[in-house]
Design a protein around this motif. Sequence first.
Motif, mmCIF file in Angstrom:
data_model
loop_
_atom_site.group_PDB
_atom_site.id
_atom_site.type_symbol
_atom_site.label_atom_id
_atom_site.label_comp_id
_atom_site.label_asym_id
_atom_site.label_seq_id
_atom_site.Cartn_x
_atom_site.Cartn_y
_atom_site.Cartn_z
ATOM 1 N N UNK A 118 87.183 53.003 -35.646
ATOM 2 C CA UNK A 118 87.488 52.322 -36.906
ATOM 3 C C UNK A 118 88.329 53.201 -37.829
ATOM 4 N N UNK A 119 88.218 54.520 -37.691
ATOM 5 C CA UNK A 119 89.102 55.428 -38.439
ATOM 6 C C UNK A 119 90.554 55.256 -38.001
ATOM 7 N N UNK A 120 90.760 54.732 -36.826
ATOM 8 C CA UNK A 120 92.086 54.396 -36.292
ATOM 9 C C UNK A 120 92.731 53.252 -37.088
ATOM 10 N N UNK A 121 91.898 52.512 -37.848
ATOM 11 C CA UNK A 121 92.324 51.384 -38.681
ATOM 12 C C UNK A 121 93.087 50.324 -37.878
ATOM 13 N N UNK A 122 92.370 49.704 -36.928
ATOM 14 C CA UNK A 122 93.036 48.658 -36.129
ATOM 15 C C UNK A 122 93.360 47.421 -36.951
ATOM 16 N N UNK A 123 94.418 46.742 -36.555
ATOM 17 C CA UNK A 123 94.775 45.452 -37.149
ATOM 18 C C UNK A 123 94.074 44.309 -36.427
ATOM 19 N N UNK A 124 93.738 44.522 -35.155
ATOM 20 C CA UNK A 124 93.061 43.510 -34.343
ATOM 21 C C UNK A 124 92.109 44.235 -33.399
ATOM 22 N N UNK A 125 91.078 43.499 -32.930
ATOM 23 C CA UNK A 125 90.057 44.150 -32.111
ATOM 24 C C UNK A 125 89.681 43.288 -30.903
ATOM 25 N N UNK A 126 89.190 43.946 -29.874
ATOM 26 C CA UNK A 126 88.503 43.301 -28.761
ATOM 27 C C UNK A 126 87.132 43.946 -28.680
ATOM 28 N N UNK A 127 86.076 43.131 -28.736
ATOM 29 C CA UNK A 127 84.707 43.649 -28.786
ATOM 30 C C UNK A 127 83.912 43.138 -27.593
ATOM 31 N N UNK A 128 82.843 43.869 -27.266
ATOM 32 C CA UNK A 128 81.975 43.518 -26.140
ATOM 33 C C UNK A 128 80.537 43.795 -26.554
ATOM 34 N N UNK A 129 79.856 42.751 -27.007
ATOM 35 C CA UNK A 129 78.481 42.914 -27.455
ATOM 36 C C UNK A 129 78.307 42.877 -28.951
#
Length: 417
Positions: A118-129
Amino acid sequence: MTSVEQSLIRDIGLAKEGRLKIDWVEAHMPLMRRIREQFQKERPFAGKKVGICLHLEAKTAYLALVVQAGGAEVAVAASNPLSTQDDVVAALVDSGVTAYAWHGATPEEYQMHINKLLDFHPDAIIDDGGDLVTTLHRERPEQTKEIIGGCEETTTGILRLKAMAAEGTLKFPMIAVNDAYCKYLFDNRYGTGQSAWDGIMRTTNLLVAGKTAVIVGYGWCGKGLAMRAKGLGARVIVTEVDPIKALEAVMDGFEVMPIVEAAKHGDFFVTVTGNKDCITREAFEVMKDGAVLANAGHFDVEISKPDLRAMSKSVRTVRKNIEEYAFHDGRKVYLLAEGRLVNLASGDGHPAEVMDMTFSLQALGLREVVTGNYQPGLHSIPKHLDDMVATMRLQEWGISIDTLTEAQIKYLSSWTE
């Protein structure tokens, strides 16, 4: 800084071995290869950062590289500390992906890796769980405003997202990849059915034929586990809380009974419910000596480890990924992979051809949410993407199907003819 300098991983020197694993799955994921070529031309993620929290093995690594091919700057963290393959993570970093993960991370390290992602500051995410999404909302709510949207592929994650959406607390759009037909009909059923038994058999080196397998939960994953257990020659007992699913299991030819009754008969127990405390003290008290316990759900809460510890006079590791719990009455039961997801913690996860469909949906779903105009909340993946993946899979197998004529389409849409 380079991805190597930014990353927190075990050993970059393992990259060559990890690259071989990725090359192997790439050769068996033709749908993803086609999408990668498409993404390289379209560049749908140009200028965007994408954060991926998944089981870090070869197939998920290839998904990260496909997203990277679409123009994204990609960072990854693990969604399970025991499923991380350090050589694959090293290969990703060597390919320009930033990674925060290593095998066997402690709970503190695991959470630290998610926060580094999260420190990477993503604009979009893919999550698992759902751990990435819930960490964002609980610990870093101000950062939710930065997220365009994301995808979630697991039943457990969708349950958490549905709860958040119902409360109105989900602050950005998420695509429910798990609810796509090409996901749960194939990944959950055939993927889990094969890979969970792969993990159990690889870890124990025990015979399944002639034994009794108790499948706890008869959703699509449970259906696959029961089907494969039957094919391996086991007697199959299903436990359920849903009367409709229980009725399905009966009509599919399986025995159905409460877990406390099934516990008296089982040699293998596999939980796959997405819920907690599915096998507890009451069942452990009547289990046969030598029973093997495995979990194929996302989190290690389905088999009650606190109850196991409280009932045991000793606990020891008797084989890699097998813990022996010795009860005071002399019986012993064996827990695989610390009760974590057995197909990934004790194996390589689902077959590449199955994950080719799931990860195609992930990649296309991510493009959909990034380039579309979605409002905060949980959204179904568009049907045309589901159909596209199914069509591509059939094409790769050299299978063609019929199409409706105009007259048939008119007939189906009319009530007067």
